[in-house]
Design a protein around this motif. Structure first.
Motif, PDB file in Angstrom:
ATOM      1  N   ASP A 135       1.054  -1.170   0.272  1.00  0.00           N
ATOM      2  CA  ASP A 135       0.205   0.377   0.445  1.00  0.00           C
ATOM      3  C   ASP A 135       0.581   1.596   0.316  1.00  0.00           C
ATOM      4  OD1 ASP A 135      -2.493  -1.567   0.896  1.00  0.00           O
ATOM      5  OD2 ASP A 135      -1.220  -2.162   2.615  1.00  0.00           O
ATOM      6  N   ILE A 136       1.519   0.971   0.667  1.00  0.00           N
ATOM      7  CA  ILE A 136       2.609   2.465   0.810  1.00  0.00           C
ATOM      8  C   ILE A 136       3.788   2.498  -0.657  1.00  0.00           C
ATOM      9  CG2 ILE A 136       5.571   3.167   1.738  1.00  0.00           C
ATOM     10  CD1 ILE A 136       2.983   3.228   3.491  1.00  0.00           C
ATOM     11  N   ILE A 183     -10.392  -9.498   3.112  1.00  0.00           N
ATOM     12  CA  ILE A 183      -9.875  -8.517   3.626  1.00  0.00           C
ATOM     13  C   ILE A 183      -8.902  -7.278   3.325  1.00  0.00           C
ATOM     14  CG2 ILE A 183      -6.984  -8.203   4.707  1.00  0.00           C
ATOM     15  CD1 ILE A 183      -8.693 -10.980   5.699  1.00  0.00           C
ATOM     16  N   ILE A 184      -9.424  -6.023   4.162  1.00  0.00           N
ATOM     17  CA  ILE A 184      -9.224  -5.303   3.885  1.00  0.00           C
ATOM     18  C   ILE A 184      -8.349  -4.239   4.147  1.00  0.00           C
ATOM     19  CG2 ILE A 184     -11.798  -4.805   2.481  1.00  0.00           C
ATOM     20  CD1 ILE A 184     -12.933  -2.829   4.786  1.00  0.00           C
ATOM     21  N   GLY A 185      -8.013  -2.440   3.862  1.00  0.00           N
ATOM     22  CA  GLY A 185      -7.171  -2.455   4.490  1.00  0.00           C
ATOM     23  C   GLY A 185      -5.944  -2.024   4.327  1.00  0.00           C
ATOM     24  N   GLU A 186      -4.854  -2.183   5.220  1.00  0.00           N
ATOM     25  CA  GLU A 186      -3.317  -2.704   4.799  1.00  0.00           C
ATOM     26  C   GLU A 186      -3.409  -4.055   4.486  1.00  0.00           C
ATOM     27  OE1 GLU A 186       0.550  -3.133   7.519  1.00  0.00           O
ATOM     28  OE2 GLU A 186      -1.075  -2.373   9.523  1.00  0.00           O
ATOM     29  N   GLY A 276     -14.451   8.566   5.508  1.00  0.00           N
ATOM     30  CA  GLY A 276     -13.832   9.550   5.886  1.00  0.00           C
ATOM     31  C   GLY A 276     -12.715   9.644   5.955  1.00  0.00           C
ATOM     32  N   ILE A 277     -11.835   8.740   5.274  1.00  0.00           N
ATOM     33  CA  ILE A 277     -10.276   8.443   4.639  1.00  0.00           C
ATOM     34  C   ILE A 277      -9.829   9.305   3.376  1.00  0.00           C
ATOM     35  CG2 ILE A 277      -8.488   6.439   4.701  1.00  0.00           C
ATOM     36  CD1 ILE A 277     -10.184   4.695   5.984  1.00  0.00           C
ATOM     37  N   GLU A 278      -9.360   9.607   3.303  1.00  0.00           N
ATOM     38  CA  GLU A 278      -8.541  11.489   2.275  1.00  0.00           C
ATOM     39  C   GLU A 278      -6.767  10.518   2.221  1.00  0.00           C
ATOM     40  OE1 GLU A 278      -9.878  12.991   0.151  1.00  0.00           O
ATOM     41  OE2 GLU A 278     -11.944  13.581   1.255  1.00  0.00           O
ATOM     42  N   ASP A 279      -6.335  10.532   1.195  1.00  0.00           N
ATOM     43  CA  ASP A 279      -4.734  10.889   0.157  1.00  0.00           C
ATOM     44  C   ASP A 279      -4.865   9.374   1.390  1.00  0.00           C
ATOM     45  OD1 ASP A 279      -3.083  11.489  -0.651  1.00  0.00           O
ATOM     46  OD2 ASP A 279      -2.373  12.819   1.260  1.00  0.00           O
ATOM     47  N   ILE A 280      -4.352   8.165   1.152  1.00  0.00           N
ATOM     48  CA  ILE A 280      -3.787   6.924   1.346  1.00  0.00           C
ATOM     49  C   ILE A 280      -4.242   6.099   0.738  1.00  0.00           C
ATOM     50  CG2 ILE A 280      -5.818   6.524   3.080  1.00  0.00           C
ATOM     51  CD1 ILE A 280      -1.836   6.387   3.169  1.00  0.00           C
ATOM     52  N   VAL A 281      -3.416   4.904   0.438  1.00  0.00           N
ATOM     53  CA  VAL A 281      -4.067   4.419  -0.709  1.00  0.00           C
ATOM     54  C   VAL A 281      -4.149   3.152   0.544  1.00  0.00           C
ATOM     55  CG1 VAL A 281      -2.853   2.084  -2.181  1.00  0.00           C
ATOM     56  CG2 VAL A 281      -2.205   4.213  -2.158  1.00  0.00           C
ATOM     57  N   LEU A 282      -4.650   2.423  -0.362  1.00  0.00           N
ATOM     58  CA  LEU A 282      -5.412   1.030   0.739  1.00  0.00           C
ATOM     59  C   LEU A 282      -6.456   0.391  -0.141  1.00  0.00           C
ATOM     60  CD1 LEU A 282      -7.699   2.351   3.834  1.00  0.00           C
ATOM     61  CD2 LEU A 282      -5.320   1.775   4.317  1.00  0.00           C
ATOM     62  N   GLU A 311      -7.867   3.333  11.653  1.00  0.00           N
ATOM     63  CA  GLU A 311      -7.095   3.221  12.317  1.00  0.00           C
ATOM     64  C   GLU A 311      -5.473   2.768  11.390  1.00  0.00           C
ATOM     65  OE1 GLU A 311      -7.593   0.618  14.941  1.00  0.00           O
ATOM     66  OE2 GLU A 311      -8.777   2.115  16.545  1.00  0.00           O
ATOM     67  N   SER A 312      -5.789   1.744  10.546  1.00  0.00           N
ATOM     68  CA  SER A 312      -5.145   0.906   9.154  1.00  0.00           C
ATOM     69  C   SER A 312      -4.375   1.908   8.491  1.00  0.00           C
ATOM     70  CB  SER A 312      -5.513   0.492   8.303  1.00  0.00           C
ATOM     71  OG  SER A 312      -4.915  -0.905   7.906  1.00  0.00           O
ATOM     72  N   ALA A 313      -5.321   3.412   8.373  1.00  0.00           N
ATOM     73  CA  ALA A 313      -5.261   4.472   7.115  1.00  0.00           C
ATOM     74  C   ALA A 313      -4.019   5.261   8.367  1.00  0.00           C
ATOM     75  CB  ALA A 313      -6.518   5.093   6.522  1.00  0.00           C
ATOM     76  N   ASP A 314      -4.464   5.061   8.796  1.00  0.00           N
ATOM     77  CA  ASP A 314      -3.570   6.046  10.308  1.00  0.00           C
ATOM     78  C   ASP A 314      -1.976   5.720  10.097  1.00  0.00           C
ATOM     79  OD1 ASP A 314      -5.943   8.124  10.458  1.00  0.00           O
ATOM     80  OD2 ASP A 314      -6.025   7.163  12.579  1.00  0.00           O
ATOM     81  N   ILE A 315      -2.475   4.488  10.180  1.00  0.00           N
ATOM     82  CA  ILE A 315      -0.853   3.697  11.003  1.00  0.00           C
ATOM     83  C   ILE A 315       0.089   4.229   9.693  1.00  0.00           C
ATOM     84  CG2 ILE A 315       0.552   1.543  10.837  1.00  0.00           C
ATOM     85  CD1 ILE A 315      -2.003   0.606  12.486  1.00  0.00           C
ATOM     86  N   LEU A 316      -0.621   3.720   8.330  1.00  0.00           N
ATOM     87  CA  LEU A 316       0.421   4.215   6.896  1.00  0.00           C
ATOM     88  C   LEU A 316       0.250   5.702   6.703  1.00  0.00           C
ATOM     89  CD1 LEU A 316      -1.875   1.242   4.349  1.00  0.00           C
ATOM     90  CD2 LEU A 316       0.355   1.572   5.071  1.00  0.00           C
ATOM     91  N   LYS A 317      -0.411   5.943   6.672  1.00  0.00           N
ATOM     92  CA  LYS A 317      -0.338   8.031   6.770  1.00  0.00           C
ATOM     93  C   LYS A 317       1.588   8.299   7.700  1.00  0.00           C
ATOM     94  CE  LYS A 317      -4.642   9.894   5.547  1.00  0.00           C
ATOM     95  NZ  LYS A 317      -5.911  10.430   6.431  1.00  0.00           N
TER      96      LYS A 317
END
Length: 325
Positions: A135-136, A183-186, A276-282, A311-317
Motif C-alpha cells: 500500500d505504501i 480482507i481490507i485495509g493495510e 472518511g479516509i483521504e489521501d492514502i492508498v488502502l 486506524e489502518s489508514a492512520d498507521i500508513l499515513k
C-alpha cells in the motif's frame, strides 16, 4: 461508487506484452505463472542483477514447449515502453520477525530509482505494484510516476482474501470458491476481515456456520482472521519466503485486466473520502478491467470495521510522514 477517469486505448501498447521488474522469488514465480497462463506472447524480465534476469528468462523459456509460444528475455527499461502491464516485484525480502512495514525505508529507496525510469519513458501501460509494503509503495509509485490513478494498482489484499476464503472453506467444509469475503485495509498487521459483509453463496457466514454445526462464531472468526494475518510470517519462518500464492494473485489480476473482466478484487488504490479516509492508498474492493481500476465498490461495513479501517489508514499515513511522502 467512484468512477475513475480513463484514457482511450493507446495504439502504442502491445496488449500481449508484460514486463517484470525484479527477478527474486516473487518476480520469478510470477513470471513462471504468467508463462503458463497464456495471457501474453512476450515477457521481458528486468533486474539489477542482469545475469539473474537472463538465467530466469532461459529457465522459464525452456518450459515453453509444454505451454504456449512466448518470447521471454532479459532486458532493460527501454524494453518496457509498449508493455500492457508493468509489474514491480523488486525490493528487499521480508525476514523472519520483520513486519511488512519494517521494509518500508529500504523499498521506498529502491522505488525512487525504479519509478522515475518508468515515468521518463512515457509508458502507457498499467503499473502493478507487488513489492511490500504494497500500500505504501503503491502510493509512492503513484506520486513519483505521475500516472493517472486508474493505471497504478497494488496487489493489495488479493492474496489475503484468497487465504481467508481458503480457511473459511476448510472450516466449513465447502468449496472456497463459494465463499465471498474480503480482507481490507493495510496488506499487513492492521488488515481487517470484513465479516459483516461475508457470505457463502448469499447466506450470511454465521447462518452458514450453524448449518454446518459451528456455533462459537466470535472465537472462530477471530481465530481465522489471526491465521490469515499471520500466514506470511508462518510461511517465512518455515521456508524463508512466500512466493507461490502471490504469484497466482498476480496472474489473477493480470487476467482481470487483459480480459477486461470487470472483476471485483481488493487491490490497493487511492482513497478519496470513502469512510472518511483521504489521501492514502488502502486495499479495498474495486472493479478491475482493461483500463485498470474502473470503480471502487463500497461494501457494507459495521461501525467497528470502519473504526479499524481508519486506524489502518492512520498507521500508513504515519509511515508516509516519516518518509517525507
Amino acid at each position: 461508487m467512484e468512477k475513475f477517469q480513463v484514457e482511450k486505448d493507446c495504439g502504442c501498447v502491445n496488449l500481449r506484452k508484460v514486463a517484470m521488474i525484479g527477478c527474486g522469488f516473487v518476480g520469478s514465480a510470477s513470471a513462471f505463472s504468467l508463462m503458463q497462463s497464456g495471457l501474453f506472447s512476450e515477457m521481458v524480465l528486468i533486474d539489477a542483477d542482469k545475469k539473474k534476469a537472463e538465467g530466469e528468462a532461459l529457465d522459464i523459456s525452456h518450459g515453453v514447449p509444454f505451454a504456449r509460444p512466448m518470447k521471454i528475455y532479459a532486458g532493460d527499461y527501454d524494453d518496457i515502453v509498449d508493455a500492457a502491464i508493468i509489474i514491480i516485484t523488486a525490493g528487499a525480502n521480508q525476514k523472519p520477525d520483520e513486519t511488512r512495514l519494517d521494509l518500508v525505508h529500504k523499498n521506498i529507496g529502491i522505488f525512487k530509482s525504479i519509478i522515475p525510469e518508468i515515468a521518463k519513458r512515457d509508458c502507457k501501460g498499467i503499473l502493478l505494484v507487488v513489492s511490500n509494503p504494497v500500500d505504501i509503495l503503491t502510493y509512492t509509485a503513484l506520486k513519483l510516476s505521475g500516472f493517472e490513478e486508474n493505471r497504478v494498482i497494488g496487489s493489495g489484499t488479493v492474496l489475503d482474501t484468497a487465504r481467508l476464503k481458503y480457511m473459511l472453506g476448510e472450516h466449513l467444509q465447502v468449496d472456497s470458491r463459494s465463499v465471498h469475503a474480503f480482507i481490507i485495509g493495510e496488506h499487513g498487521d492492521s488488515e481487517i476481515a470484513a465479516w459483516s459483509s461475508a457470505n457463502v453463496s448469499g447466506i450470511a457466514v454465521d447462518d452458514f456456520c450453524e448449518m454446518r454445526g459451528h456455533y462459537q462464531h466470535d472465537e472462530a472468526t477471530e481465530m481465522i482472521a489471526e491465521k490469515v494475518k499471520n500466514s506470511a510470517y508462518d510461511i517465512i519462518s518455515k521456508k524463508h519466503a512466500t512466493y507461490y500464492g502471490i504469484a497466482m494473485a498476480v496472474r489473477r489480476i493480470c487476467e482481470a485486466i487483459l480480459r477486461d473482466e470487470k472483476s471485483i478484487l481488493p487491490i490497493s488504490s487511492m482513497m478519496h473520502g470513502e469512510y472518511g479516509i483521504e489521501d492514502i492508498v488502502l486495499s479495498m474492493p474495486a472493479i478491475v478491467g482493461k483500463h485498470g481500476i474502473e470503480n471502487r465498490v463500497p461494501i457494507s461495513l459495521d461501525q467497528d470495521e470502519i473504526r479499524r479501517l481508519k486506524e489502518s489508514a492512520d498507521i500508513l499515513k504515519d509511515i508516509l510522514r516519516q518518509n517525507d511522502l
